[in-house]
Enzyme design. Sequence first.
Site, short mmCIF file in Angstrom:
data_model
loop_
_atom_site.label_atom_id
_atom_site.label_comp_id
_atom_site.label_asym_id
_atom_site.label_seq_id
_atom_site.Cartn_x
_atom_site.Cartn_y
_atom_site.Cartn_z
N ASP A 80 2.00 -2.11 -3.82
CA ASP A 80 1.23 -1.42 -2.78
C ASP A 80 -0.23 -1.82 -2.75
O ASP A 80 -0.84 -1.88 -1.69
CB ASP A 80 1.35 0.10 -2.95
N ASP A 83 -1.97 -2.72 -8.36
CA ASP A 83 -1.15 -2.51 -9.54
C ASP A 83 0.22 -3.17 -9.35
O ASP A 83 0.43 -3.93 -8.40
CB ASP A 83 -1.00 -1.01 -9.83
N TYR A 232 0.76 9.04 -4.95
CA TYR A 232 1.14 9.17 -3.54
C TYR A 232 1.87 10.49 -3.31
O TYR A 232 3.00 10.51 -2.84
CB TYR A 232 1.99 7.98 -3.09
N GLU A 472 -10.50 -1.91 -4.16
CA GLU A 472 -9.05 -2.15 -4.23
C GLU A 472 -8.46 -2.34 -2.84
O GLU A 472 -8.72 -1.55 -1.93
CB GLU A 472 -8.33 -0.98 -4.92
#
Length: 495
Positions: A80, A83, A232, A472
């Site tokens: 995603d 990571d 999430y 990120e």
Amino acid sequence: MDTTKPMFLIQLLFICFSMLGAICSASNPNYADALEKSILFFEGQRSGKLPANQRLTWRGDSGLSDGSSYHVDLVGGYYDAGDNVKFGLPMAFTTTMLAWSVIEFGSLMPGQIQNAREAVRWSADYLLKAATATPNTLYVQVGDPNMDHRCWERPEDMDTPRNVYKVSTQNPGSDVAAETAAALAAASIVFKDSDPSYSAKLLQTAMKVFDFADHYRGAYSDSLSSAVCPFYCSYSGYHDELLWGASWLHRASQDSSYLAYIQSNGHTMGADEDDYSFSWDDKRVGTKVLLSKSFLQNRVEELQLYKIHADNYICSLIPGTSSFQAQYTPGGLFYKASESNLQYVTSTAFLLLTYANYLTSYGGHASCGTATVTPQNLISLAKKQVDYILGQNPAKMSYMVGFGERYPQHVHHRGSSLPSVHSHPSSIPCNAGFQYLYSGSPNPNILVGAVVGGPDNRDSFNDDRNNYQQAEPATYINAPFVGALAFFAANSVAN
């Protein structure tokens, strides 16, 4: 009074816009280049066996045994963000938005349409496997996020647990399941002409997954707790995804039963609420814009409510209207949250352009009290947001990696920040990677096209690899941006 001067200026302007548009729009960013790179980014996020035509060649194969210990094939899909976990909810939303970008603006990206379809297919293939491996089960995650986040290692080196998480009739996850149904349905539209059999399989699976989501209701956060939270969590609940999923199934299938579902359930699923956020978590405003097309195109009176609420959303974004409530930075960037704010910017720009597209196609406008907002107003606001991301901002920095003269060098992304498997074939274990996280050196591998989290509410950006809030990237930041960039790549002279 010398009248020749104003007449000369008018003639000059006319020549500028009609004959020398390319020169006059020279201050525009290179949208076509940004579009190509925005799609290329997804190749850097690939999990699984990489194809021979992989263009980001510093990446290697990874996650080749995902699901095997559970006797299912869960190889593939996307990581995603920075990571090495495959989270089902943001991946499904990414797929939906990539597909929507192609559906609305694919005709404007002829040179990139094949790459865009491949980006959709990479995750659609994975979601198909996740949805069909076991009856009444949807696999929604691979990787223990808590263990993964304790390491800084390349996806090619992963040695953290590749736990598999699922929702089922006993442990429901209507939010992630309905979003998966939306993704598969939207993807089915993308491939309807180019691969009809694949499209049919996607749509049939979407219908089954939606039935599962609707009949076994519950939030996946409640079923999976710390495996998905706080990463999430489904903060908005699952009603918004059910309505979103039904809306995509109606668009993909034209089955009237989904329209009946929307009409019967809309009032209890957020249709009456004015909300001003669109993200991997909250789909309400996206649903309203999507359903507005059916009202504008076919005048389905039962859907007029969605047009009214879509107008309310649009009006909240436009300075000067009576409903204006959005926040912008001093430099003009839409601002919603301190962490990964650009996800809201790209999704908002996409909705502005999509709604403008619907209004233009079917002869409508947005009503903001007594004021009227035109499609051009929406396009202008979207352009400001897109241009800001691409470098027209107080910092004069592009927030797309690899685009422009100045862009983030210390991206919070494991694979990009560590030496590639080609330059450093031996494994770099879990803790050994942290020296690269904390290093002041630029990332050795350029994650081309990645849009990072972006600046704060004062237009300040700290290019620090450890600053994940700003540095990120994420697939769901890029996915709606693909559509927005396609629009401006095709319309940059006029806008």
